[in-house]
Design a protein around this motif. Sequence first.
Motif, mmCIF file in Angstrom:
data_model
loop_
_atom_site.group_PDB
_atom_site.id
_atom_site.type_symbol
_atom_site.label_atom_id
_atom_site.label_comp_id
_atom_site.label_asym_id
_atom_site.label_seq_id
_atom_site.Cartn_x
_atom_site.Cartn_y
_atom_site.Cartn_z
ATOM 1 N N CYS A 132 -29.895 6.700 8.160
ATOM 2 C CA CYS A 132 -30.561 5.537 8.782
ATOM 3 C C CYS A 132 -31.157 5.983 10.072
ATOM 4 O O CYS A 132 -32.073 6.811 10.109
ATOM 5 C CB CYS A 132 -29.233 4.448 8.860
ATOM 6 N N LEU A 133 -30.668 5.364 10.862
ATOM 7 C CA LEU A 133 -31.244 5.591 12.437
ATOM 8 C C LEU A 133 -31.230 7.081 12.950
ATOM 9 O O LEU A 133 -32.014 7.579 13.744
ATOM 10 C CB LEU A 133 -30.947 4.467 13.466
ATOM 11 N N THR A 143 -36.035 2.072 15.167
ATOM 12 C CA THR A 143 -35.429 1.122 15.867
ATOM 13 C C THR A 143 -36.713 -0.229 15.967
ATOM 14 O O THR A 143 -37.887 0.114 16.064
ATOM 15 C CB THR A 143 -35.275 1.285 17.345
ATOM 16 N N LEU A 149 -33.529 -5.667 14.719
ATOM 17 C CA LEU A 149 -32.215 -5.068 14.224
ATOM 18 C C LEU A 149 -31.354 -5.589 15.251
ATOM 19 O O LEU A 149 -30.227 -5.807 14.879
ATOM 20 C CB LEU A 149 -32.471 -3.486 14.631
ATOM 21 N N LEU A 150 -31.522 -5.765 16.416
ATOM 22 C CA LEU A 150 -30.722 -6.496 17.469
ATOM 23 C C LEU A 150 -30.132 -7.823 17.026
ATOM 24 O O LEU A 150 -28.837 -8.074 16.876
ATOM 25 C CB LEU A 150 -31.114 -6.656 18.632
ATOM 26 N N GLU A 159 -27.950 -7.687 13.918
ATOM 27 C CA GLU A 159 -26.453 -7.570 13.932
ATOM 28 C C GLU A 159 -25.534 -8.845 14.115
ATOM 29 O O GLU A 159 -24.606 -8.762 13.890
ATOM 30 C CB GLU A 159 -26.146 -6.433 15.004
ATOM 31 N N TYR A 167 -23.109 1.050 19.745
ATOM 32 C CA TYR A 167 -23.734 0.876 18.633
ATOM 33 C C TYR A 167 -25.217 0.523 19.332
ATOM 34 O O TYR A 167 -26.316 1.016 18.817
ATOM 35 C CB TYR A 167 -23.682 0.254 17.716
ATOM 36 N N MET A 168 -25.392 -0.510 20.129
ATOM 37 C CA MET A 168 -26.790 -1.131 20.674
ATOM 38 C C MET A 168 -27.245 -0.285 21.721
ATOM 39 O O MET A 168 -28.724 0.004 21.635
ATOM 40 C CB MET A 168 -26.328 -2.521 21.506
ATOM 41 N N TRP A 196 -27.174 3.010 21.137
ATOM 42 C CA TRP A 196 -27.697 4.061 20.168
ATOM 43 C C TRP A 196 -29.048 3.812 19.696
ATOM 44 O O TRP A 196 -29.802 4.428 19.541
ATOM 45 C CB TRP A 196 -26.555 4.499 19.217
ATOM 46 N N LEU A 197 -29.039 2.211 19.256
ATOM 47 C CA LEU A 197 -30.186 1.879 18.592
ATOM 48 C C LEU A 197 -31.299 1.614 19.690
ATOM 49 O O LEU A 197 -32.329 1.923 19.399
ATOM 50 C CB LEU A 197 -29.932 0.277 17.998
ATOM 51 N N SER A 198 -31.139 1.453 21.020
ATOM 52 C CA SER A 198 -32.147 0.953 21.591
ATOM 53 C C SER A 198 -32.719 2.430 22.325
ATOM 54 O O SER A 198 -34.083 2.268 22.596
ATOM 55 C CB SER A 198 -31.718 0.016 22.924
ATOM 56 N N THR A 209 -38.346 -2.057 10.431
ATOM 57 C CA THR A 209 -37.765 -0.744 10.572
ATOM 58 C C THR A 209 -37.820 0.144 9.458
ATOM 59 O O THR A 209 -37.875 1.218 9.593
ATOM 60 C CB THR A 209 -36.062 -1.124 10.342
#
Length: 298
Positions: free
Chosen positions: A111-112, A142, A146-147, A150, A224-225, A227-229, A261
Amino acid sequence: MGTLEGLRESDRPPLMMGEQVPNEESWSVISVPTSNSLILGVDFPAAGRREAGFGDLVAKMGPAWSGHGFVQTTLPSVRVSERPAGDFYTEHWMRGGDWDKYEVVAVLGYCLGGVYAAEIAERLAQRQGTEPKVVLFDGQVTDIQLLAAEINKMVALAGPVFSDEEAEQARKRAAEIVGTPSISLVDAAIEIVELYRETASTAFKRIGLSDSRRDEVVQLFETYMSWLSAAVDIDPSQTWKRSLAITSSDYATLEANGAATAVNATKMLGRRISLDTSHADLLRDDSTVRTLLDHVEF
């Protein structure tokens, strides 16, 4: 950090008993190295998650990968308000340790994790003089939407804990945050974490779970946020063009629905093999094993 340019596998001293990972604070062992050869897995592992992980994949690959050690990323705990850049994570994984003793033959990203896998592979190519193979499993990039997704997942999982009105309010607030004109992804992530904390507090109180358990869950979500951002800072396109991408049926659905994404990631992919299996099962499906055996050699 030292350089490994020009150092071949045959030049490397043999590993001694107990030398399992370059840096045990940054990597966890899935398969203990029996040689100098390593495969790296880049993922956001979390206990109890529904999706298969690299441990499942290694078990399915069996003897085919028995000559290689397999280690997986561990994530540093960092608040999203600290605004970590993409290279914060890469530095966490690559710093320290005696990388001179290893030859990394492949970097796999789920995934990401595929975004970070690209940067790790680039750094390793400079250090060890040979580029590891990169394999992406449902590689995504990203996107601010996505935010909000969640928050929607959490509300859906909570089910009857929330009234219909409360669930709708949480979804509406998440949409408003990510839809704020000119808001940065990191600023949106900070607000989404606060919304998650408020919503989780209500849910946990109703089902009788402690504040400490709530804080533990919120901290994981915030990690997790982050890591995403932070991944928004990394451009994986050049490495992805040279990589193998294995994608699931769910990934195809994301593309068909126009999810940024997947759509934006697809534009960067090189060789791609689509499988008829779900995103959750991608790392444990027999078709994935056959694809790796047929198309990846190291």
